[in-house]
Design a protein around this motif. Structure first.
Motif, PDB file in Angstrom:
ATOM      1  N   VAL A  66     -55.958  66.533 -66.362  1.00  0.00           N
ATOM      2  CA  VAL A  66     -54.576  66.053 -66.365  1.00  0.00           C
ATOM      3  C   VAL A  66     -54.395  65.321 -65.042  1.00  0.00           C
ATOM      4  O   VAL A  66     -54.505  65.924 -63.966  1.00  0.00           O
ATOM      5  N   PRO A  67     -54.162  64.013 -65.088  1.00  0.00           N
ATOM      6  CA  PRO A  67     -54.092  63.226 -63.859  1.00  0.00           C
ATOM      7  C   PRO A  67     -52.933  63.631 -62.944  1.00  0.00           C
ATOM      8  O   PRO A  67     -51.945  64.224 -63.384  1.00  0.00           O
ATOM      9  N   GLN A  68     -53.079  63.247 -61.698  1.00  0.00           N
ATOM     10  CA  GLN A  68     -52.039  63.479 -60.700  1.00  0.00           C
ATOM     11  C   GLN A  68     -50.723  62.881 -61.197  1.00  0.00           C
ATOM     12  O   GLN A  68     -50.676  61.765 -61.705  1.00  0.00           O
ATOM     13  N   GLY A  69     -49.661  63.680 -61.087  1.00  0.00           N
ATOM     14  CA  GLY A  69     -48.342  63.232 -61.512  1.00  0.00           C
ATOM     15  C   GLY A  69     -48.046  63.463 -62.982  1.00  0.00           C
ATOM     16  O   GLY A  69     -46.930  63.253 -63.428  1.00  0.00           O
ATOM     17  N   MET A  70     -49.054  63.916 -63.744  1.00  0.00           N
ATOM     18  CA  MET A  70     -48.870  64.111 -65.182  1.00  0.00           C
ATOM     19  C   MET A  70     -48.829  65.586 -65.588  1.00  0.00           C
ATOM     20  O   MET A  70     -48.596  65.890 -66.748  1.00  0.00           O
ATOM     21  N   VAL A  71     -49.052  66.495 -64.640  1.00  0.00           N
ATOM     22  CA  VAL A  71     -49.022  67.921 -64.964  1.00  0.00           C
ATOM     23  C   VAL A  71     -47.571  68.314 -65.252  1.00  0.00           C
ATOM     24  O   VAL A  71     -46.650  67.913 -64.534  1.00  0.00           O
ATOM     25  N   SER A  72     -47.373  69.100 -66.278  1.00  0.00           N
ATOM     26  CA  SER A  72     -46.042  69.552 -66.672  1.00  0.00           C
ATOM     27  C   SER A  72     -45.316  70.203 -65.491  1.00  0.00           C
ATOM     28  O   SER A  72     -45.891  71.016 -64.771  1.00  0.00           O
ATOM     29  N   ARG A  73     -44.056  69.850 -65.301  1.00  0.00           N
ATOM     30  CA  ARG A  73     -43.270  70.409 -64.183  1.00  0.00           C
ATOM     31  C   ARG A  73     -43.178  71.926 -64.271  1.00  0.00           C
ATOM     32  O   ARG A  73     -43.245  72.617 -63.263  1.00  0.00           O
ATOM     33  N   ASP A  74     -43.019  72.455 -65.492  1.00  0.00           N
ATOM     34  CA  ASP A  74     -42.950  73.912 -65.667  1.00  0.00           C
ATOM     35  C   ASP A  74     -44.245  74.579 -65.223  1.00  0.00           C
ATOM     36  O   ASP A  74     -44.236  75.618 -64.570  1.00  0.00           O
ATOM     37  N   PHE A  75     -45.377  73.970 -65.587  1.00  0.00           N
ATOM     38  CA  PHE A  75     -46.668  74.537 -65.207  1.00  0.00           C
ATOM     39  C   PHE A  75     -46.851  74.483 -63.695  1.00  0.00           C
ATOM     40  O   PHE A  75     -47.319  75.445 -63.081  1.00  0.00           O
ATOM     41  N   VAL A 130     -50.521  75.011 -51.746  1.00  0.00           N
ATOM     42  CA  VAL A 130     -50.192  74.805 -53.168  1.00  0.00           C
ATOM     43  C   VAL A 130     -48.734  74.398 -53.305  1.00  0.00           C
ATOM     44  O   VAL A 130     -48.405  73.433 -54.006  1.00  0.00           O
ATOM     45  N   VAL A 131     -47.840  75.109 -52.640  1.00  0.00           N
ATOM     46  CA  VAL A 131     -46.403  74.830 -52.742  1.00  0.00           C
ATOM     47  C   VAL A 131     -46.085  73.419 -52.242  1.00  0.00           C
ATOM     48  O   VAL A 131     -45.238  72.732 -52.808  1.00  0.00           O
ATOM     49  N   GLN A 132     -46.773  72.962 -51.220  1.00  0.00           N
ATOM     50  CA  GLN A 132     -46.482  71.649 -50.636  1.00  0.00           C
ATOM     51  C   GLN A 132     -47.178  70.493 -51.361  1.00  0.00           C
ATOM     52  O   GLN A 132     -46.964  69.340 -51.021  1.00  0.00           O
ATOM     53  N   THR A 133     -47.989  70.812 -52.352  1.00  0.00           N
ATOM     54  CA  THR A 133     -48.644  69.752 -53.127  1.00  0.00           C
ATOM     55  C   THR A 133     -47.658  69.234 -54.161  1.00  0.00           C
ATOM     56  O   THR A 133     -47.295  69.932 -55.098  1.00  0.00           O
ATOM     57  N   ASN A 134     -47.194  67.999 -53.965  1.00  0.00           N
ATOM     58  CA  ASN A 134     -46.158  67.437 -54.824  1.00  0.00           C
ATOM     59  C   ASN A 134     -46.662  67.015 -56.194  1.00  0.00           C
ATOM     60  O   ASN A 134     -45.958  67.149 -57.186  1.00  0.00           O
ATOM     61  N   GLU A 135     -47.858  66.448 -56.264  1.00  0.00           N
ATOM     62  CA  GLU A 135     -48.378  65.951 -57.530  1.00  0.00           C
ATOM     63  C   GLU A 135     -49.802  66.461 -57.748  1.00  0.00           C
ATOM     64  O   GLU A 135     -50.772  65.726 -57.577  1.00  0.00           O
TER      65      GLU A 135
END
Length: 139
Positions: free
Chosen positions: A12-21, A41-46
């Motif tokens: 799943v490319p960067q920026g395409m991972v489900s927000r809920d996940f 992990v928390v600071q990784t935006n995409e």
């Protein structure tokens, strides 16, 4: 599945991972990881998701041709051995050819191959073991 509900087979490319996940993973990371890793992990935006494969070959030499490095064995990243494996394959191949007076390349490859396959398989099984231990608490 990505953020638009599309089932992805390998990544799943960067920026395409489900927000809920992403939110679920950040919550888990804060709870169970050491603080510095949880913060990463928390600071990784995409974030992105990529499958990890174990790949090995039964042979590395074919008459006067050989494969080495990641062409022969793709290891899990937690072994940190990719460059070492490729360098070891190359240096030991050069030594094997030199020791055969640069004449018997086929014989040099036959002598070189068994130890390199053993090395690659040992590193592959180490990676599987490390992954199982870190992800599933299995020894």
């Amino acid at each position: 599945m990505d953020r638009y509900g599309k089932q992805r087979e390998f990544a799943v490319p960067q920026g395409m991972v489900s927000r809920d996940f992403v939110q679920q993973q950040k919550s888990i990371a804060e709870r169970i990881l050491p603080k510095v890793f949880g913060q990463l992990v928390v600071q990784t935006n995409e974030p992105f998701i990529q499958m990890i494969y174990d790949l090995s070959v039964p042979r590395m030499s074919f008459v006067r041709v050989c494969i080495l490095g990641d062409a022969a064995f793709v290891l899990r990243p937690h072994t940190s051995a990719g460059i070492l494996k490729a360098a070891t394959n190359a240096v030991t191949l050069a030594n094997s050819i030199t020791n055969s007076s640069n004449i018997d390349v086929i014989g040099a490859l036959k002598r070189w191959e068994p130890r390199q396959i053993e090395l690659g398989n040992n590193l592959k099984y180490l990676g599987i073991s490390l992954g199982n231990r870190s992800q599933f608490n299995q020894i």
